[in-house]
Design an enzyme around this catalytic site. Structure first.
Site, mmCIF file in Angstrom:
data_model
loop_
_atom_site.group_PDB
_atom_site.id
_atom_site.type_symbol
_atom_site.label_atom_id
_atom_site.label_comp_id
_atom_site.label_asym_id
_atom_site.label_seq_id
_atom_site.Cartn_x
_atom_site.Cartn_y
_atom_site.Cartn_z
ATOM 1 C CG HIS A 87 -2.080 -1.220 1.251
ATOM 2 N ND1 HIS A 87 -3.233 -0.783 0.733
ATOM 3 C CD2 HIS A 87 -1.842 -2.365 1.524
ATOM 4 C CE1 HIS A 87 -3.869 -2.005 0.743
ATOM 5 N NE2 HIS A 87 -3.196 -2.846 1.092
ATOM 6 C CG ASP A 97 -5.117 1.840 1.219
ATOM 7 O OD1 ASP A 97 -4.104 1.808 0.646
ATOM 8 O OD2 ASP A 97 -5.814 1.032 1.262
ATOM 9 C CD GLN A 110 9.484 -7.345 -6.826
ATOM 10 O OE1 GLN A 110 9.641 -8.361 -6.063
ATOM 11 N NE2 GLN A 110 8.414 -6.929 -7.165
ATOM 12 C CD GLN A 170 -1.020 -12.216 -3.585
ATOM 13 O OE1 GLN A 170 -0.529 -13.592 -3.799
ATOM 14 N NE2 GLN A 170 -0.561 -11.435 -2.710
#
Length: 469
Positions: free
Chosen positions: A23, A120, A345, A385
């Site tokens: 988030h 959010d 990443q 996912q």
């Protein structure tokens, strides 16, 4: 400064993320995007964070963007026994939601006054009454795919009977099989299910929904959402992704950047390495972790594997050899690198030696792989996912073994994992599709691209709201 930039500078937007790197990361990338377009930005940061990774990320962001106001939002104490969860992330979600009563004075004191408030998607219910009382336009940042948004926005229609349904039909989008519905949504007393059930129906009360996606990737769900096919009263959905990884996210200094794993990657051949990571959110059972190790060895490819054994990164106390096993670790060292620390990443996915990504298909990971054109072997674990993996599979730049199930449903054996990795790494069609996705992702955010047009339309809406106050 041009007249347009001066006008944008009059726009002051507050951003309010929830817990977890999944988030926080898109919110900070959104902040960077808005700063680049000369908007004034305030980030409201819940304290304490749930993980050390979040704390470090915020610190590095603040150093890189000192012009952004970073307001600490100190949370009220939470009695965990009242939250119906022992998951540290959901406990933090609940603590933030219950502390929102402290927001009014923070928002009212903003200088210059706020033009809009972006929160959010998991904070709609506690924030909405506050923004309404302050007459502050509220926008929602949805931190997953447009496909997941189509389910989230309409889920209240299905909740009463969802546990008995074989599938859910989303008008204008597609049929979502029961096996792809987030498992926690099937547990009515779960914190996650309660948030979705409470917040989903309130989306129409917002002024707009921001999505980290782009038209070329998710045209059908985006068109269905914006045409009212999914929910008639839904406000405009602004696809403004992919959010571009920022420089502040890279290793802090040259010495760190030249250490493992980047230094190790520098010594590998182009496209030869499998990157394996299942995100910052969830640890895996050790039996499954060891089967992944066996699968990596069976595949024969070089690999960079980020092992996660616990739910939050501050708990990663066990030595990686203890998690994997000494004998297996000795074998793994001959063909790859195994770490159990936070890594950047995007740094890894952008490296020329990386030719494939074994991923949980968290949406940030999917979008980063799209940005860098890296093929995906999807292995969904929780939440949204599987829906995200469907986006990857349908676009043709990844594969997904549906029989592997959710986290903990099955122990997937190393032989299967090795075979799937082999298929991903040798499939030239996946590589070509991944490169095409990369081209369309970058075109979307360039001048005249679909996402850049959407960003300018969004800022234009904020200007109008600012002028009308």
């Amino acid at each position: 400064m041009s007249l347009e930039n001066m006008s944008n500078a009059a726009v002051h937007v507050a951003l309010f993320p929830n817990a977890g790197m999944g988030h926080l990361t898109p919110f900070l990338r959104l902040a960077a995007l808005l700063v680049d377009r000369h908007c004034r930005v305030t980030v409201i940061s819940p304290q304490p964070t749930v993980s050390m990774a979040e704390s470090k990320h915020l610190s590095r962001f603040h150093s890189a963007f000192p012009q952004v106001s970073l307001l600490p939002f100190h949370l009220l104490p939470l009695d965990a026994s009242t939250a119906n969860s022992d998951d540290p992330f959901f406990l933090q979600f609940e603590a933030i939601r219950r502390s929102c009563c402290l927001l009014p004075s923070l928002l009212a004191s903003a200088s210059p006054p706020l033009s809009a408030f972006v929160c959010d998607v998991t904070l709609i219910s506690p924030v909405l009454p506050i923004t309404e009382s302050l007459r502050l336009p509220i926008f929602i940042l949805f931190t997953s795919s447009a496909r997941m948004l189509s389910l989230f926005s309409s889920v209240s229609r299905f909740i009463p009977s969802i546990s008995e349904m074989d599938s859910v039909e989303i008008p204008g989008v597609s049929t979502i099989p029961r096996s792809c519905i987030p498992p926690l949504l099937l547990l009515p007393n779960n914190v996650f299910a309660k948030i979705l059930l409470e917040d989903g129906p309130k989306l129409p009360k917002s002024c707009g929904i921001l999505v980290n996606s782009f038209e070329a990737l998710e045209l059908n769900p985006l068109e269905s959402l914006n045409s009212g096919k999914v929910v008639k009263e839904l406000p405009p959905v602004f696809p403004i992704g992919p959010f571009v990884p920022c420089e502040f996210e890279k290793s802090e200094n040259e010495e760190q950047r030249n250490s493992s794993p980047l230094k190790w990657l520098n010594d590998q051949s182009p496209g030869s390495v499998v990157y394996v990571s299942f995100g910052s959110r969830l640890g895996m059972a050790r039996e499954q972790v060891r089967e992944i190790g066996n699968g990596l060895m069976k595949s024969g490819f070089k690999f960079l594997w980020v092992v996660k054994d616990k739910k939050v990164d501050r708990e990663e106390e066990d030595d990686v050899e203890k998690v994997i096993g000494v004998e297996l670790m000795k074998r793994l060292k001959s063909n790859g690198l195994v770490v159990n620390e936070w890594v950047d990443q995007s740094d890894i996915l952008s490296h020329s030696s990386v030719g494939g990504f074994v991923s949980h298909c968290g949406w940030n990971s999917v979008m980063e792989a799209a940005w860098h054109g890296v093929p995906i072997l999807g292995w969904p674990q929780i939440g949204d996912q599987k829906l995200n993996a469907e986006v990857v599979e349908k676009t043709g730049w990844g594969i997904w073994r549906k029989t592997w199930g959710w986290a903990g449903e099955n122990v997937v054996r190393g032989e299967e994992i090795g075979d799937a990795i082999d298929e991903m790494m040798k499939n030239e069609g996946l590589k070509m599709k991944a490169e095409k996705v990369k081209e369309t992702a970058r075109k979307a955010v360039d001048g005249g691209g679909s996402s850049e047009i959407s960003v300018q339309r969004l800022i234009g809406e904020w200007k109008k709201m600012n002028d009308s106050c």
